[in-house]
Design an enzyme around this catalytic site. Structure first.
Site, PDB file in Angstrom:
ATOM      1  N   LEU A  57       8.500 -15.389  -7.946  1.00 37.67           N
ATOM      2  CA  LEU A  57       9.483 -14.971  -8.936  1.00 37.67           C
ATOM      3  C   LEU A  57      10.544 -16.055  -8.999  1.00 37.67           C
ATOM      4  CD1 LEU A  57       9.876 -11.169  -8.097  1.00 37.67           C
ATOM      5  CD2 LEU A  57       8.159 -12.323  -9.514  1.00 37.67           C
ATOM      6  N   CYS A  66       0.842  -1.189   0.000  1.00 34.69           N
ATOM      7  CA  CYS A  66       0.000   0.000   0.000  1.00 34.69           C
ATOM      8  C   CYS A  66       0.882   1.246   0.000  1.00 34.69           C
ATOM      9  CB  CYS A  66      -0.895   0.002   1.234  1.00 34.69           C
ATOM     10  SG  CYS A  66      -1.954  -1.459   1.382  1.00 34.69           S
ATOM     11  N   ARG A  96      -4.760   1.855  -0.911  1.00 33.70           N
ATOM     12  CA  ARG A  96      -4.801   0.448  -0.515  1.00 33.70           C
ATOM     13  C   ARG A  96      -4.590  -0.526  -1.662  1.00 33.70           C
ATOM     14  NH1 ARG A  96      -9.500  -3.573   1.797  1.00 33.70           N
ATOM     15  NH2 ARG A  96      -8.051  -5.042   2.768  1.00 33.70           N
ATOM     16  N   ASN A 134       1.122   0.262   5.816  1.00 34.44           N
ATOM     17  CA  ASN A 134       1.570  -0.449   4.621  1.00 34.44           C
ATOM     18  C   ASN A 134       2.300  -1.683   5.119  1.00 34.44           C
ATOM     19  OD1 ASN A 134       2.691  -1.297   2.158  1.00 34.44           O
ATOM     20  ND2 ASN A 134       4.487   0.000   2.453  1.00 34.44           N
ATOM     21  N   GLY A 135       1.725  -2.862   4.905  1.00 25.16           N
ATOM     22  CA  GLY A 135       2.431  -4.052   5.372  1.00 25.16           C
ATOM     23  C   GLY A 135       1.545  -5.263   5.516  1.00 25.16           C
ATOM     24  N   GLU A 136       2.157  -6.306   6.045  1.00 23.04           N
ATOM     25  CA  GLU A 136       1.473  -7.567   6.329  1.00 23.04           C
ATOM     26  C   GLU A 136       1.939  -8.051   7.699  1.00 23.04           C
ATOM     27  OE1 GLU A 136      -0.798  -8.681   4.395  1.00 23.04           O
ATOM     28  OE2 GLU A 136      -0.394  -7.561   2.551  1.00 23.04           O
ATOM     29  N   ALA A 141      -5.387  -4.281  -1.740  1.00 18.32           N
ATOM     30  CA  ALA A 141      -6.137  -5.226  -0.907  1.00 18.32           C
ATOM     31  C   ALA A 141      -5.632  -6.643  -1.124  1.00 18.32           C
ATOM     32  CB  ALA A 141      -7.623  -5.140  -1.229  1.00 18.32           C
TER      33      ALA A 141
END
Length: 584
Positions: A231, A2, A50, A75-77, A52
């Site tokens: 990746l 985000c 955001r 901003n993050g997890e 999502a």
């Protein structure tokens, strides 16, 4: 990822100021195209763009505590949010967002709760009860964050420099592993692990401990409510991430929602080493593989966009960011919103080829410490911003706090490179996943020599960049470089070319000070250049600059595999809310 923007204590609560904050927040919309939010309390503004990934339906920000006196934009997890919710049984949660726990943790524990968070994050929290605020950034700096100050006494916070550079008198990179508190009047370091003091650790090497810790790191990052992939360059790091993900995807919430077959992505010039190796690993793992080709001209055409988004003039970062930037656009076009990536292993295990020259284990260990501490200026910056340019989130399991602590507690003697004993770079990691009974990877991939991303996508990529720069920067310009750019004076035409572009977008002195400098060879720190006298005249950041070490072939034929592989780990207990975690 985000995008967050906060303007705090600006002594201006006018509609014009609100419009300006909205305007600046829109500069970050590429990071979060799914929703925009703005909270105002007097002369404090918290804006959010955001992306999502968790709870798309109800997790819009800013987020609040029960009575809305505490407001947070994140901003993050937060990977352990379910565990933390259990510790907050007296609190009422309004959303399923992993980030909502931050407001409640602050209410329960005050500013010292940050170390309880397991994840990647940058956040701004406003306590309207006393008009105080705090700002924090994750341990290593996986998420990008800047702080600035206005002449009016205001404090500014932004995920990217472009959100605040035009309105602040001074700004700088927000330091990883710190929080800023208005009550304390400054920064406080919250992340201070034992290895930070760079004293040499002595824990014996235990391959299975490394394996368990890294598998846990990958598995916890499978927390998602949106399509995702990995990746896959075909090198050791990305291949291990892909292999572990493929093993543990079945049975997770993500697999139930989006299917059990993993998607993988690779980018390169036609015929590049990464494309060949990536395809081979994908076939071995059975992933749905997506291969993206680009030309040197495609990359050159994207350079200005890359510098604008990544916000650096560092040569190595721009070289590697460009193919990642191009690939991210393709990935997002497929509907994918999150990817796992392999950044961090080279810093933790001394994987860069110049580590062959480390004179002793103390120097080796201290260089890994320096490299990890600087990651937020280089590979984290690249991985975060080149993907976020297209609303794509990159998660990096090698930079998991628990895994780093496990790996950095090892006696560095076990990490040192000794080809005569079959120990090439990152030997301890390769050995940990060398399993005869249930192989993670083919042998020649497991023992493939390190290729920097900008090299692996195709050697002609760097050569093409140098040629293009030479056409745009002449000798007269270089002779005056020290006068034009007295700070971090470019010493090559390629560096000068990038610097010119950067200065157009970010002309402030504060901006140029956010970019690291100093002598380097093959991605080393300036201190490590002292390891080999011949390096002082060879300041090429490419891995090929490690003269006498780099092998242009990558088929593993030059590697002596004299170490017997590990036996399979059978019947290990597993548990996780949305998947499995291997317990040590």
């Amino acid at each position: 990822m985000c995008g967050i923007l906060a303007v705090l204590g600006c002594s201006d609560d006018s509609q014009a100021k609100r419009v300006r904050v909205l305007e600046l927040s829109r500069r970050l919309r590429h990071r979060g195209p799914d929703w925009s939010g703005l909270y105002q309390n007097g002369d404090n503004y918290l804006a959010h763009q955001r992306l999502a990934v968790i709870d798309p339906a109800s997790g819009d920000q800013p987020l609040f505590n029960e009575d809305k006196t505490i407001v947070v934009t994140v901003n993050g997890e937060i990977y352990n949010h379910e565990e933390l919710r259990k510790r907050l049984k007296n609190h009422k949660f309004r959303t399923g967002s992993d980030c909502e726990v931050i407001a409640h943790l602050y209410e329960e524990y005050g500013v010292d709760f940050v170390d309880m968070l397991d994840g990647i994050f940058s956040f701004v929290l406003l306590d309207t009860r006393d008009n105080s605020f705090m700002v924090a950034r994750d341990a290593i700096g996986v998420t990008s964050l800047y702080i600035g100050w206005g002449l009016d006494g205001s404090v500014w916070i932004s995920s990217e420099m472009k959100g605040l550079n035009d309105d602040c008198e001074h700004f700088e990179t927000f330091p990883p592993g710190h929080f800023y508190s208005s009550k304390l009047g400054g920064f406080k370091q919250w992340y201070n692990p034992p290895w930070f003091n760079e004293s040499v650790p002595s824990t014996p090497y235990e391959p299975l401990a490394i394996r368990r810790a890294f598998e846990n790191a990958v598995i916890k990052r499978l927390m998602t409510d949106v399509p995702f992939g990995v990746l896959l360059s075909g090198g050791l790091d990305s291949s291990l991430v892909a292999s572990i993900t493929a093993r543990h995807l079945a049975g997770t919430k993500a697999a139930k929602q989006w299917g059990p077959q993993l998607h993988s992505f690779c980018v390169g010039l036609e015929g590049s080493p990464d494309l060949k190796a990536g395809k081979e690993v994908a076939e071995y793992l059975g992933t749905v593989h997506h291969e993206f080709h680009f030309s040197v001209q495609d990359g050159i055409d994207a350079i200005e966009d890359v510098i604008y988004h990544v916000e650096t003039y560092d040569v190595t970062t721009i070289r590697a960011s460009t193919p990642m930037f191009l690939m991210s656009r393709k990935i997002k076009s497929l509907g994918v919103k999150m990817v796992l990536s392999g950044e961090g292993a080279d810093e933790i295990f001394g994987g860069y080829l110049y580590f062959h020259k480390a004179p002793n284990k103390k120097e080796f260990h201290q260089e890994t410490c320096r490299k990890i501490k600087a990651l937020h200026k280089y590979d984290c910056l690249r991985a975060n911003k080149s993907t976020s340019a297209f609303g794509l989130e990159a998660r990096v399991p090698f930079l998991d706090k628990d895994f780093i602590n496990t790996a950095m507690s090892l006696d560095p003697e076990s990490k040192m490179i000794k080809p005569e004993e079959g120990r090439i770079e990152k030997w301890v990691l390769r050995r940990a996943f060398d399993d005869e009974e249930r192989p993670y990877l083919p042998k020649h991939i497991l023992y493939r020599q390190k290729e920097q991303f900008s090299d692996g996508v195709g050697y002609s990529w760097i050569d093409g960049l140098k040629d293009h720069a030479a056409q745009n920067v002449n000798d007269k310009m270089m002779s005056n470089a020290g006068h034009i750019f007295p700070h971090n004076t470019p010493n090559t035409k390629e560096a000068y070319y990038y610097r010119m572009i950067f200065e157009r977008f970010f002309p402030q002195n504060s901006a140029r000070l956010t970019v690291p400098g100093g002598a380097t060879v093959a991605c080393s720190t300036a201190k490590a250049v002292e390891w080999d006298a011949s390096w002082s005249n060879n300041m090429d950041p490419s891995g090929r600059a490690a003269i006498g070490v780099h092998l242009s072939a990558y088929d593993g034929k030059n590697v002596a595999l004299t170490i017997p592989p590990l036996k399979a780990i059978d019947n290990m207990p597993m548990m996780m809310g949305q998947g499995v975690v291997i317990q040590s």
